[in-house]
Design a protein around this motif. Structure first.
Motif, PDB file in Angstrom:
ATOM      1  N   ARG A  46       0.832  -1.216   0.000  1.00  0.00           N
ATOM      2  CA  ARG A  46       0.000   0.000   0.000  1.00  0.00           C
ATOM      3  C   ARG A  46       0.866   1.265   0.000  1.00  0.00           C
ATOM      4  N   CYS A  47       2.122   1.130   0.378  1.00  0.00           N
ATOM      5  CA  CYS A  47       2.995   2.305   0.514  1.00  0.00           C
ATOM      6  C   CYS A  47       3.159   3.008  -0.830  1.00  0.00           C
ATOM      7  N   SER A  48       3.150   4.337  -0.792  1.00  0.00           N
ATOM      8  CA  SER A  48       3.267   5.086  -2.044  1.00  0.00           C
ATOM      9  C   SER A  48       4.718   5.462  -2.365  1.00  0.00           C
ATOM     10  N   GLN A  49       5.685   4.951  -1.557  1.00  0.00           N
ATOM     11  CA  GLN A  49       7.113   5.191  -1.837  1.00  0.00           C
ATOM     12  C   GLN A  49       7.394   6.689  -2.009  1.00  0.00           C
ATOM     13  N   CYS A  50       6.975   7.429  -1.008  1.00  0.00           N
ATOM     14  CA  CYS A  50       7.073   8.896  -1.087  1.00  0.00           C
ATOM     15  C   CYS A  50       8.514   9.367  -1.323  1.00  0.00           C
ATOM     16  N   GLY A  51       8.643  10.384  -2.145  1.00  0.00           N
ATOM     17  CA  GLY A  51       9.953  11.011  -2.347  1.00  0.00           C
ATOM     18  C   GLY A  51      10.444  11.637  -1.050  1.00  0.00           C
ATOM     19  N   PRO A  53       9.630  10.857   2.563  1.00  0.00           N
ATOM     20  CA  PRO A  53       8.855   9.940   3.410  1.00  0.00           C
ATOM     21  C   PRO A  53       8.697  10.490   4.832  1.00  0.00           C
ATOM     22  N   PHE A  54       7.526  10.989   5.113  1.00  0.00           N
ATOM     23  CA  PHE A  54       7.292  11.590   6.432  1.00  0.00           C
ATOM     24  C   PHE A  54       7.324  10.538   7.535  1.00  0.00           C
ATOM     25  N   CYS A  55       7.031   9.275   7.184  1.00  0.00           N
ATOM     26  CA  CYS A  55       7.142   8.197   8.178  1.00  0.00           C
ATOM     27  C   CYS A  55       8.567   8.166   8.719  1.00  0.00           C
ATOM     28  N   GLN A  56       9.531   8.218   7.824  1.00  0.00           N
ATOM     29  CA  GLN A  56      10.943   8.118   8.207  1.00  0.00           C
ATOM     30  C   GLN A  56      11.400   9.378   8.944  1.00  0.00           C
ATOM     31  N   ASN A  64      14.541   3.346   7.670  1.00  0.00           N
ATOM     32  CA  ASN A  64      14.348   3.447   6.227  1.00  0.00           C
ATOM     33  C   ASN A  64      13.077   2.674   5.845  1.00  0.00           C
ATOM     34  N   ILE A  65      11.943   3.190   6.271  1.00  0.00           N
ATOM     35  CA  ILE A  65      10.663   2.473   6.180  1.00  0.00           C
ATOM     36  C   ILE A  65      10.244   2.183   4.735  1.00  0.00           C
ATOM     37  N   PRO A  66      10.280   3.162   3.826  1.00  0.00           N
ATOM     38  CA  PRO A  66       9.820   2.852   2.465  1.00  0.00           C
ATOM     39  C   PRO A  66      10.582   1.693   1.845  1.00  0.00           C
ATOM     40  N   ASP A  67      11.888   1.612   2.114  1.00  0.00           N
ATOM     41  CA  ASP A  67      12.681   0.531   1.497  1.00  0.00           C
ATOM     42  C   ASP A  67      12.282  -0.827   2.054  1.00  0.00           C
ATOM     43  N   TRP A  68      12.136  -0.915   3.412  1.00  0.00           N
ATOM     44  CA  TRP A  68      11.806  -2.264   3.903  1.00  0.00           C
ATOM     45  C   TRP A  68      10.350  -2.633   3.632  1.00  0.00           C
ATOM     46  N   LEU A  69       9.503  -1.653   3.391  1.00  0.00           N
ATOM     47  CA  LEU A  69       8.139  -1.985   2.956  1.00  0.00           C
ATOM     48  C   LEU A  69       8.176  -2.572   1.544  1.00  0.00           C
ATOM     49  N   LYS A  70       8.968  -1.953   0.679  1.00  0.00           N
ATOM     50  CA  LYS A  70       9.036  -2.441  -0.703  1.00  0.00           C
ATOM     51  C   LYS A  70       9.618  -3.857  -0.744  1.00  0.00           C
ATOM     52  N   ASN A 107       2.116  10.136  10.712  1.00  0.00           N
ATOM     53  CA  ASN A 107       2.594  11.089   9.705  1.00  0.00           C
ATOM     54  C   ASN A 107       2.667  10.494   8.304  1.00  0.00           C
ATOM     55  N   CYS A 108       2.191   9.271   8.165  1.00  0.00           N
ATOM     56  CA  CYS A 108       2.209   8.618   6.851  1.00  0.00           C
ATOM     57  C   CYS A 108       1.377   9.454   5.865  1.00  0.00           C
ATOM     58  N   VAL A 109       1.923   9.652   4.691  1.00  0.00           N
ATOM     59  CA  VAL A 109       1.288  10.536   3.705  1.00  0.00           C
ATOM     60  C   VAL A 109      -0.110  10.048   3.321  1.00  0.00           C
ATOM     61  N   ILE A 110      -0.278   8.715   3.217  1.00  0.00           N
ATOM     62  CA  ILE A 110      -1.604   8.242   2.798  1.00  0.00           C
ATOM     63  C   ILE A 110      -2.612   8.291   3.957  1.00  0.00           C
ATOM     64  N   GLU A 111      -2.106   8.388   5.186  1.00  0.00           N
ATOM     65  CA  GLU A 111      -3.004   8.657   6.322  1.00  0.00           C
ATOM     66  C   GLU A 111      -3.534  10.084   6.169  1.00  0.00           C
ATOM     67  N   ALA A 117      -3.240   4.960   7.242  1.00  0.00           N
ATOM     68  CA  ALA A 117      -1.786   4.773   7.210  1.00  0.00           C
ATOM     69  C   ALA A 117      -1.408   3.349   6.836  1.00  0.00           C
ATOM     70  N   VAL A 118      -0.206   3.223   6.259  1.00  0.00           N
ATOM     71  CA  VAL A 118       0.397   1.902   6.139  1.00  0.00           C
ATOM     72  C   VAL A 118       0.626   1.389   7.568  1.00  0.00           C
ATOM     73  N   THR A 119       0.338   0.107   7.807  1.00  0.00           N
ATOM     74  CA  THR A 119       0.453  -0.445   9.162  1.00  0.00           C
ATOM     75  C   THR A 119       1.921  -0.793   9.451  1.00  0.00           C
ATOM     76  N   ILE A 120       2.723   0.253   9.588  1.00  0.00           N
ATOM     77  CA  ILE A 120       4.182   0.118   9.641  1.00  0.00           C
ATOM     78  C   ILE A 120       4.642  -0.719  10.838  1.00  0.00           C
ATOM     79  N   GLY A 121       4.079  -0.439  12.013  1.00  0.00           N
ATOM     80  CA  GLY A 121       4.517  -1.145  13.225  1.00  0.00           C
ATOM     81  C   GLY A 121       4.280  -2.646  13.116  1.00  0.00           C
TER      82      GLY A 121
HETATM   83 FE1  SF4 Z   1       4.961   4.802   2.520  1.00  0.00          FE
HETATM   84 FE2  SF4 Z   1       3.480   6.256   4.260  1.00  0.00          FE
HETATM   85 FE3  SF4 Z   1       6.135   6.300   4.428  1.00  0.00          FE
HETATM   86 FE4  SF4 Z   1       4.925   7.470   2.345  1.00  0.00          FE
HETATM   87  S1  SF4 Z   1       4.801   8.098   4.489  1.00  0.00           S
HETATM   88  S2  SF4 Z   1       6.763   6.179   2.272  1.00  0.00           S
HETATM   89  S3  SF4 Z   1       3.166   6.082   2.053  1.00  0.00           S
HETATM   90  S4  SF4 Z   1       4.808   4.500   4.747  1.00  0.00           S
END
Ligand code: SF4
Length: 480
Positions: A46-51, A53-56, A64-70, A107-111, A117-121
């Motif tokens: 579901r992650c949008s691989q933000c340029g 990444p506010f999660c990080q 490095n959340i977007p990378d380990w999600l991918k 702070n996830c962008v899609i939230e 939000a992506v269920t990161i935890g």
């Molecule tokens: Fe993915 Fe959310 Fe992080 Fe963006 S903010 S990279 S959508 S987890």
């Protein structure tokens, strides 16, 4: 195999299966079950691989959340674990106890765009639990052993993180703790329904397997002074955390049945670990059959109310002087507590306690939230004539923690502290005014999150390494 990311447009966010409140009330197991692999991959995609990444950005460890999600979405779990553990000394613990709703997920962008939000935890927990199960979590094997040794005081999250990082670099690491188990608040403060104790014990064994020398039941000031420890090691790190419970001075506050949160939680956790705890057995620190009132609105208060539910309290109320929106505890925890039957008494503060010998009630007044103060939070103002009684047999004070008096405790009058009692360091080097003695974690920043203690421990390890490398270089030059 490339997996399409950005699936948030057609896949909803879904936490792992949550056990019902009715079942949760009966046991001490964690609230959420694990993801199955397919679900973890789907949720990661579901992650949008933000340029940006506010999660990080909002993660204290800059994970490095977007990378380990991918990588997870692509089924490359071992690589996902490598990336996630590169910045985090205990991802299996952060996945369980971080308040993600206030950090990465909040702070996830899609939230923010209303998709949830992506269920990161939960994904972080899944990756690391898989890594442990598959044998990918190996003790560090330093490229070379170094002669220099470091003594670390405190085997809580900050101390553990520093120990792990320094051992990776080849230092001889000695971890001292006054308690009989490794983990600090992770083992004795946080209840097992948030963090099962085998998870902490497994990490403690991993430290020992890594060659870190554990000195338990070792009290600085009793078994050695700080200066003696300094003379044994090339550097010392103070990472004790803050343990002095904030107290409440009010009429009746000395009555039996009014206890401090950490005493209460420690008794519960020790009992769960199989220890003999007389204050639990005799009922002093046991909520079974009692009307319980917890005072406070932070995560420790949430741990207390939910522990009391599981111990079989007749009723559990949480008294907090502000409202839900202004409480410091995680909203997710409040929701869990409410589901489990806890009643929140918002905008109420104690003015005294009733009872002859033992407490029978809390005398509370209602609060109006007035104008915002300099911090932006509305100031609580007592509403005249609003006093009322809340019946109670056990009152638990969860009002926060302050530093202990370390210069006295450690027999180290030269250890500089601030007016709040936290240890003073040069924030560029993390060293105190005493050469070779460093400090990190809550004992420097004040009571904070576990994830911040991990970050501070890792930073301190880097600072100690710089100090020891420079020292070794200076000695080599002097010897020429
Ligand atoms: Fe993915 Fe959310 Fe992080 Fe963006 S903010 S990279 S959508 S987890």
């Amino acid at each position: 195999m490339a997996t399409k990311m950005l699936q948030f447009v057609k896949t909803s966010g879904e936490m792992p299966a949550k056990r019902t409140a009715e079942i949760r009330r009966q046991d001490w197991l964690e609230v959420y079950g694990p993801y199955v692999r397919q679900k973890a991959e789907e949720q990661s995609s579901r992650c949008s691989q933000c340029g940006v990444p506010f999660c990080q950005i909002h993660c204290p460890l800059q994970n490095n959340i977007p990378d380990w999600l991918k990588l997870t979405a692509e089924g490359r779990l071992e690589e996902a674990y490598e990336v996630s553990s590169a910045t985090n000394s205990m991802p299996e613990i952060c996945g369980r106890i971080c308040p993600q709703d206030r950090l990465c997920e909040g702070n996830c962008v899609i939230e923010q765009s209303g998709h949830g939000a992506v269920t990161i935890g939960s994904i972080e927990k899944y990756i690391t639990d898989t890594a442990w199960a598959e044998g990918w979590v190996k003790p560090p094997t330093p490229l070379r052993e170094r002669d220099q040794s470091v003594g670390i005081i405190g085997a809580g999250p900050g101390g553990i993180a520093a120990a792990e990082q320094l051992r990776r670099l080849g230092y001889q690491v000695h971890l001292y703790d006054r308690y009989d188990r490794v983990g600090g608040l992770l083992i004795y403060g946080i209840p097992s329904f948030k963090l099962e104790k085998e998870i902490v014990a497994r990490r403690a064994q991993w430290l020992a397997d890594a060659g870190i020398q554990l000195h338990l039941n070792f009290e600085i000031g009793r078994d050695a002074t700080l200066q003696e420890l300094r003379s044994r090691h090339d550097a010392v790190l103070v990472a004790t955390g803050v343990y002095k419970a904030r107290d409440l001075q009010a009429p009746g506050s000395g009555l039996k049945g009014i206890v401090a949160a950490l005493d209460y939680l420690t008794a519960s956790n020790r009992t769960g670990l199989g220890d003999d705890v007389p204050e639990f057995t005799d009922g002093t620190l046991n909520a079974a059959g009692k009307r319980v009132v917890v005072i406070g609105g932070g995560d420790t208060a949430m741990d207390c109310v939910r522990t009391a539910v599981r111990q079989g309290a007749v009723s559990v109320k949480c008294l907090y002087r502000r409202n839900r929106a202004n409480m410091p505890g995680s909203q997710r925890e409040v929701q869990n507590a409410e589901e489990e039957g806890v009643e929140f008494v918002w905008q109420a503060a104690p003015e005294g306690f009733l009872g002859d010998d033992a407490v029978t009630g809390v005398r509370a007044h209602s609060i109006h939230l007035g104008v915002a103060d300099a911090t932006g939070r509305q100031s609580p103002v007592v509403i005249e004539g609003s006093a009322h009684t809340i019946e109670a047999d056990l009152v638990i004070k969860a009002l926060g923690f302050d530093p202990e008096d370390l210069p006295t405790l450690f027999d180290a009058p030269g250890l500089p502290v601030t007016k709040w009692g936290t240890v003073k360091v040069d924030h560029r080097t993390m060293m105190t005014a005493v050469e070779g003695i460093f400090a990190a974690g809550d004992i420097v920043r004040g009571a904070s999150l576990v994830v911040w203690a991990i970050r501070d421990g890792r930073d301190a390890a880097a600072a100690i390494d710089s100090f020891l490398v420079a020292k070794a270089a200076a000695l080599a030059v002097a010897a020429e």
